[in-house]
Design an enzyme around this catalytic site. Structure first.
Site, PDB file in Angstrom:
ATOM      1  CD  GLU A  15      -2.388  -1.205   2.838  1.00 14.74           C
ATOM      2  OE1 GLU A  15      -2.426  -0.172   3.547  1.00 14.74           O
ATOM      3  OE2 GLU A  15      -2.778  -2.310   3.225  1.00 14.74           O
TER       4      GLU A  15
ATOM      5  CE  LYS B 267       5.759   5.641   6.747  1.00 18.46           C
ATOM      6  NZ  LYS B 267       4.781   6.194   7.626  1.00 18.46           N
TER       7      LYS B 267
ATOM      8  CG  ASP C  91       3.879  12.472   5.206  1.00 19.62           C
ATOM      9  OD1 ASP C  91       3.830  12.034   6.373  1.00 19.62           O
ATOM     10  OD2 ASP C  91       4.738  13.280   4.825  1.00 19.62           O
TER      11      ASP C  91
ATOM     12  CE1 TYR D 221      -7.366   7.707  -0.866  1.00 18.30           C
ATOM     13  CE2 TYR D 221      -6.310   9.428   0.429  1.00 18.30           C
ATOM     14  CZ  TYR D 221      -6.845   8.977  -0.764  1.00 18.30           C
ATOM     15  OH  TYR D 221      -6.857   9.793  -1.859  1.00 18.30           O
TER      16      TYR D 221
ATOM     17  CE  LYS E 143       9.264   6.704   7.279  1.00 16.19           C
ATOM     18  NZ  LYS E 143       9.778   7.806   7.957  1.00 16.19           N
TER      19      LYS E 143
ATOM     20  CB  CYS F  10      16.093  52.325   0.632  1.00 13.14           C
ATOM     21  SG  CYS F  10      14.858  52.164   1.928  1.00 13.14           S
TER      22      CYS F  10
ATOM     23  CB  CYS G  22      11.343  49.025   4.146  1.00 10.41           C
ATOM     24  SG  CYS G  22      11.896  50.577   3.445  1.00 10.41           S
TER      25      CYS G  22
ATOM     26  CB  CYS H 212      11.880  51.083  -0.387  1.00  8.87           C
ATOM     27  SG  CYS H 212      13.096  49.752  -0.340  1.00  8.87           S
TER      28      CYS H 212
END
Ligand code: IVH
Length: 714
Positions: free
Chosen positions: A119, A121, A123, A239, A329, A427, A442, A447
């Site tokens: 299957e 993996k 994340d 899933y 992995k 600047c 800034c 600038c």
């Protein structure tokens, strides 16, 4: 409300019918990826069900498709013990480790069959869903628990219910076919699809928040969000991969279990295969790795599980993981390297962004030498110093991220504390950090970095789409002082663009002598193309122009909403905070930014000049609704789908007013769940009370075009 029995029975039958239809279409759409009706048809069925349920509140059940999003935000998450520990898997990082695992499995299995289910993996985060008996012999989702420490997790039922691929009910027929009791448990992985992740980070960025690091963290954070309405908008997915009864794995074996989960209506990842050998495993892994970037969700490897239950039992468990499974992995998407320096870049809004200059390192297929550090807080949070070793990660979205400082590495050149600059690095002007904000900015309106970045932003494909306006051209336009605002782009001509230069170094092959020569940056054809693109950009439309102006917090979506609502820059320029906040997704922060923008003389001048250059500043006129004009509404209690803020916006957008308390001037009270004293007062004063569906019906009906303003008439 009293009603004759046949009327009620008819409604009950229709409600059941609608629910069954909606469940079927949700399953087709969210689990099978095979919609059979249009979104509008789906909405219309859903609206009919909402209306009937509002008329017959006694018929509302918690597993109705209308009830995915709960009313009240959770107070916190209760702790729940798992029926059996949610273990982890041991990892393999290469074929040798996989071969060693396969060998050990075969040794321990003896004469028992050894086949593997491969299957992906995924994340995300593993969660356990508990189903229990429902009326009619089916099952209903009772509790959903995060993995937590593996023994005890958090009750996130309200949030998991918002995931449309999670069935709220399983029919008696499906249970019977599977031979399953009404009480069972499904375990699987909750993930945030990449599209949802990108959208979430866009929104976070527009809100001035640091983006989530990766989809897994984003999914974890989302599941721990107390308001399930927010969770519903994030569009998580789930899933399924395990089925348990009384804390024991369903004894069919992994491959058949996945098939059973499909038959019960769960989403099971279609990338799965029954395999016999290490060769077949490596082929599956290679294939998964090749398709990794086009899956639409993140995976970090492949999981291999022994298929047969008897073999699984024989193999048993080590302390923390089953011997019958392993996670292969993928080659690291992360790498360790050193921070050579921290550079501070100035963006178009004047925002100072620290960027790590890295010793180049190969991560996930490319060489990375820069990574954003977001802001001063991010650096402080990491405890990062110049010279430190860090871990960089490349997620599915390709942008490299610094995820941690490696503590126990040597520092050959020592480390230096990074001090955020007190002056703009471009600047030299003062930099300020507004209260409650993470960014330094800034203060200098002219600038040069701001101008450069504004020009680049203006030309972006998603903004005014001037493809030829890249780094080199912008740099030269500024150097030759041909533009001092985006409006100047529209007065460029062939002569001006002919002045842009580039340095070319020639090497004499014989003498190896180098000579630098200045050449035209653009040839006649490129000049023509760029001028055509600039000309075409005048027709980009109001929404894109609004984005191009660079008003803080006004990104693509907000710009579109504003354009649709106001129809022209002139209308937007004159809008009050109250008028602005009627627009979807516009709150006080954005309205303030818009008002602030148009209050600056330089910006007024910019708009005027763009107008003179014939840049389109009007959107197609929107039909504006006036059906609630002159009516005052009071909102009370929790509405089933709309938040208080949304309901208010919709009423106001339709010309109505909202008030905080009920008086004889109130025309309607809109009441939701747990409405209190305001509802009592409405009854006392005889003010009519509406449910949310009734309010929506009023809003939907009879949309009349907005009356033209005097200006438009003349
Ligand atoms: S099986 C004891 N199957 O990976 C069995 N896990 O390293 C453990 N994961 O905690 C779970 N996709 O969060 C399994 N197809 C999959 C998976 C998967 C992702 C995650 C899960 C687990 C971790 C184990």
């Amino acid at each position: 409300m009293s009603e004759d029995k046949p009327g009620r029975e008819k409604a009950a039958a229709r409600i059941e019918n609608l629910r069954a239809e909606l469940r079927r279409h949700e399953h087709l759409y969210y689990v099978m990826d095979a919609p059979a009706i249009s979104d509008a048809e789906y909405d219309s069925l859903m609206n009919e069900l909402k209306r009937l349920e509002a008329e017959h509140p006694e018929l509302v059940t918690s597993d109705s498709p209308t009830q995915r999003v709960g009313g009240k935000p959770a107070e916190g998450f209760g702790k729940v013990k798992h029926s059996r520990p949610m273990l982890s898997l041991d990892n393999a990082y290469n074929v040798e480790e996989l071969t060693a695992w396969d060998k050990r499995v075969r040794e321990l299995a003896g004469l028992l069959p050894v086949e593997y289910v491969a299957e992906l993996k995924l994340d995300g985060l593993s969660v356990a869903l508990h189903y229990g008996p429902a009326d009619g012999g089916g099952s209903t989702l009772l509790t959903a628990i995060t993995r937590g420490d593996g023994q005890t997790g958090e009750d996130v039922t309200g949030n998991i219910r918002t995931i449309k691929s999670v069935p709220l009910t399983v029919s008696a027929v499906a249970l019977k076919k599977a031979g399953l009791p009404q009480a069972f448990e499904v375990r699987g992985e909750a993930v945030m699809p990449l599209a949802a992740f990108a959208r979430m980070n866009e929104e976070r960025e527009a809100d001035g928040l640091a983006p989530a690091v990766n989809p897994r963290n984003a999914a974890a954070g989302t599941l721990r969000t107390l308001d399930s309405k927010i969770v519903a908008r994030r569009r998580l997915d789930l899933y399924a991969y395990f089925l348990l009864v009384d804390g024991e794995y369903w004894p069919q074996g992994q491959s058949a279990t996945l098939q059973t989960l499909v038959s019960l209506g769960f989403r099971v990842n279609r990338n799965r295969k029954l395999l016999k050998s290490v060769e077949e495993m490596t082929a599956f892994i290679e294939d998964a790795e090749a398709r990794r970037s086009s899956l639409g969700y993140e995976i970090d490897g492949v999981v291999l599980k022994v298929d047969a239950q008897a073999t699984q039992e024989r193999l048993g468990y080590t302390g923390r993981a089953p011997r019958w499974g392993i996670a292969y992995k993928f080659t690291a998407q992360s790498a360790v390297t050193m921070v050579r320096d921290i550079i501070v870049q100035v963006g178009r809004t004047g925002k100072l962004t620290p960027v790590a200059d890295l010793v180049p390192v190969f991560v996930g297929g490319t060489t990375v030498s820069r990574a954003t550090l977001h802001n001063a807080d991010f650096i402080a949070g990491l405890g990062l110093k110049i010279g430190d070793w860090i871990k960089v990660e490349r997620g599915g979205d390709v942008i490299p991220k610094v995820v941690e400082v490696i503590e126990d590495h040597e520092h050959p050149r020592g480390t230096t504390e990074f001090a955020f600059p007190a002056q703009c690095p471009e600047c030299g002007s003062e930099v300020v950090r507004a209260e409650g904000e993470v960014d330094w900015r800034c203060v200098n309106a002219s600038c040069p970095a701001k101008l450069r970045e504004s020009l680049l932003h203006f030309g972006r494909r998603s903004v005014m789409n001037i493809e030829g306006l890249g780094d080199a051209v912008v740099q030269q336009l500024l150097e030759k002082e041909l533009v001092s605002s985006v409006a100047d782009l529209y007065s460029l001509d062939e002569e001006a663009l002919g002045k842009l230069k580039k340095e070319v170094v020639r090497v004499d092959k014989k003498t190896n002598e180098k000579t630098a020569k200045s050449e035209a940056l653009l040839g006649p054809k490129a000049i023509r193309t760029l001028l055509d693109q600039i000309e075409n950009s005048k027709k980009a439309g109001l929404a894109r122009l609004l984005m191009g102006l660079g008003i803080r917090f006004v990104g693509e979506r907000t710009a579109e909403f504003l354009a649709e609502e106001f129809g022209s820059i002139q209308a937007l320029e004159g809008a009050s905070a109250q008028e602005l906040e009627r627009v979807e997704e516009v709150g006080p922060r954005i309205s303030q930014a818009i008002i602030e923008f148009f209050s600056q003389p330089a910006n007024k001048e910019l708009v005027k000049r763009l107008n003179e250059a014939c840049v389109e500043m009007e959107a197609e006129k929107k039909m504006r609704s006036t059906q609630l004009e002159g009516l005052t509404f009071v909102l009370t209690g929790t509405l089933p789908t709309l938040s208080r803020e949304e309901a208010k916006k919709r009423i106001e957008a339709a010309g109505g007013k909202t008030a905080g308390s009920v008086s004889k001037n109130t025309d309607f009270v809109v009441a939701g769940e747990e409405a209190g004293s305001k509802l009592d007062k409405a009854h006392k004063l005889g003010v009519p009370v509406l449910s949310e569906p009734e309010l929506l019906a009023k809003l939907g009906a009879d949309i009349t075009p907005r009356k033209p303003t005097e200006e438009e008439q003349s």
